[in-house]
Design a protein around this motif. Structure first.
Motif, short mmCIF file in Angstrom:
data_model
loop_
_atom_site.label_atom_id
_atom_site.label_comp_id
_atom_site.label_asym_id
_atom_site.label_seq_id
_atom_site.Cartn_x
_atom_site.Cartn_y
_atom_site.Cartn_z
N LEU A 3 0.95 -0.90 -0.14
CA LEU A 3 -0.31 -0.65 0.00
C LEU A 3 0.75 1.51 -0.22
N GLU A 4 2.28 1.52 0.80
CA GLU A 4 2.71 2.56 0.73
C GLU A 4 3.62 2.93 -0.55
N VAL A 5 4.07 1.74 -1.41
CA VAL A 5 4.25 2.08 -2.72
C VAL A 5 3.38 2.46 -3.86
N ALA A 6 2.43 1.61 -3.72
CA ALA A 6 1.48 2.32 -4.06
C ALA A 6 0.43 4.22 -4.18
N GLU A 7 0.58 3.88 -3.33
CA GLU A 7 0.71 5.57 -2.71
C GLU A 7 1.54 6.86 -2.99
N LYS A 8 2.74 6.40 -2.58
CA LYS A 8 4.06 7.15 -2.87
C LYS A 8 4.04 7.82 -4.45
N LYS A 9 3.79 6.26 -5.32
CA LYS A 9 3.12 6.46 -6.80
C LYS A 9 2.07 6.99 -7.39
N LEU A 10 0.90 7.18 -6.94
CA LEU A 10 -0.07 7.75 -6.88
C LEU A 10 0.02 9.30 -6.37
N ILE A 11 0.21 9.54 -5.01
CA ILE A 11 1.12 11.50 -4.88
C ILE A 11 2.12 11.70 -5.71
N GLU A 12 3.07 10.96 -6.72
CA GLU A 12 4.08 10.89 -7.51
C GLU A 12 3.52 11.46 -8.73
N ALA A 13 2.29 11.09 -9.21
CA ALA A 13 1.11 11.13 -10.55
C ALA A 13 0.56 12.15 -10.01
N LEU A 14 -0.09 12.38 -8.85
CA LEU A 14 -0.87 14.11 -8.60
C LEU A 14 0.23 14.87 -8.72
N VAL A 15 1.51 14.64 -8.46
CA VAL A 15 2.31 16.25 -7.67
C VAL A 15 2.67 16.79 -9.37
N VAL A 16 3.12 15.79 -10.00
CA VAL A 16 3.62 15.53 -11.74
C VAL A 16 2.51 16.32 -13.28
N LEU A 17 0.86 15.66 -12.54
CA LEU A 17 -0.22 16.21 -12.61
C LEU A 17 -0.45 17.92 -12.89
N LEU A 18 0.40 18.36 -12.13
CA LEU A 18 -0.66 19.66 -11.31
C LEU A 18 1.05 20.08 -11.56
N LEU A 19 2.24 19.94 -11.46
CA LEU A 19 3.05 20.68 -12.67
C LEU A 19 2.96 20.81 -13.49
N ASN A 20 2.36 19.98 -14.41
CA ASN A 20 2.52 20.11 -16.04
C ASN A 20 1.11 20.22 -16.94
N ARG A 22 -1.58 23.02 -17.21
CA ARG A 22 -1.21 23.46 -18.82
C ARG A 22 -2.50 24.83 -18.73
N GLY A 23 -3.35 24.75 -18.37
CA GLY A 23 -4.41 26.15 -17.42
C GLY A 23 -4.46 26.23 -16.27
N LYS A 24 -5.75 26.56 -15.75
CA LYS A 24 -5.97 27.04 -14.19
C LYS A 24 -6.91 25.67 -13.25
N LYS A 79 -8.08 23.84 -8.03
CA LYS A 79 -7.91 24.71 -9.17
C LYS A 79 -6.82 25.65 -8.92
N ALA A 80 -6.18 26.19 -9.44
CA ALA A 80 -4.86 27.12 -9.40
C ALA A 80 -5.05 27.87 -8.27
N ASP A 81 -6.40 28.74 -7.68
CA ASP A 81 -6.26 29.05 -6.11
C ASP A 81 -6.48 28.27 -5.49
N ASP A 82 -6.36 27.12 -5.60
CA ASP A 82 -6.29 25.68 -4.51
C ASP A 82 -5.13 25.87 -3.95
N GLU A 83 -5.10 25.63 -1.73
CA GLU A 83 -3.53 25.41 -1.31
C GLU A 83 -3.14 24.13 -2.15
N LEU A 84 -3.57 23.88 -2.86
CA LEU A 84 -2.76 22.03 -2.66
C LEU A 84 -1.64 22.38 -4.71
N TRP A 85 -2.35 23.42 -5.26
CA TRP A 85 -1.79 23.89 -6.83
C TRP A 85 -0.91 24.99 -6.27
#
Length: 105
Positions: A3-20, A22-24, A79-85
């Motif tokens: 589970l820990e490995v899967a969670e790390k992969k999911l978090i990494e994918a989420l971060v990469v998705l937000l970094l890349n 194009r929109g808001k 959204k672009a103004d959210d804390e996570l973004w």
């Protein structure tokens, strides 16, 4: 897969998705997050992604988008103004640490 490995992969994918992004606005479904993370399309991987997104929505990092159709799957929005973004754009490594702490609770 642990589970820990899967969670790390999911978090990494989420971060990469937000970094890349194009929109808001970034729209995420559990199936697409599992695919991006490389976990596949099996039911277990999709459930792990759904639980991660649900937990993040409880802490107000992502929002559940209203669905107009009769679809039973949830669509989550950042959204672009959210804390996570803002956190991911400012310091991706710190964002990963914060997300890992949140889901380990």
């Amino acid at each position: 897969m642990r589970l820990e490995v899967a969670e790390k992969k999911l978090i990494e994918a989420l971060v990469v998705l937000l970094l890349n992004a194009r929109g808001k606005i970034v729209s995420i479904k559990a199936t697409s997050l599992a695919k991006i993370a490389g976990l596949g399309e099996n039911h277990g991987a999709i459930l792990k992604a759904a639980r991660l997104l649900q937990k993040l929505s409880m802490y107000k990092f992502v929002r559940i988008a209203p669905e107009r159709r009769g679809n039973k799957t949830y669509r989550y929005v950042v959204k672009a103004d959210d804390e996570l973004w803002q956190l991911v754009r400012k310091d991706p490594e710190k964002a990963r640490e914060v997300l890992m702490k949140i889901i380990s609770k």
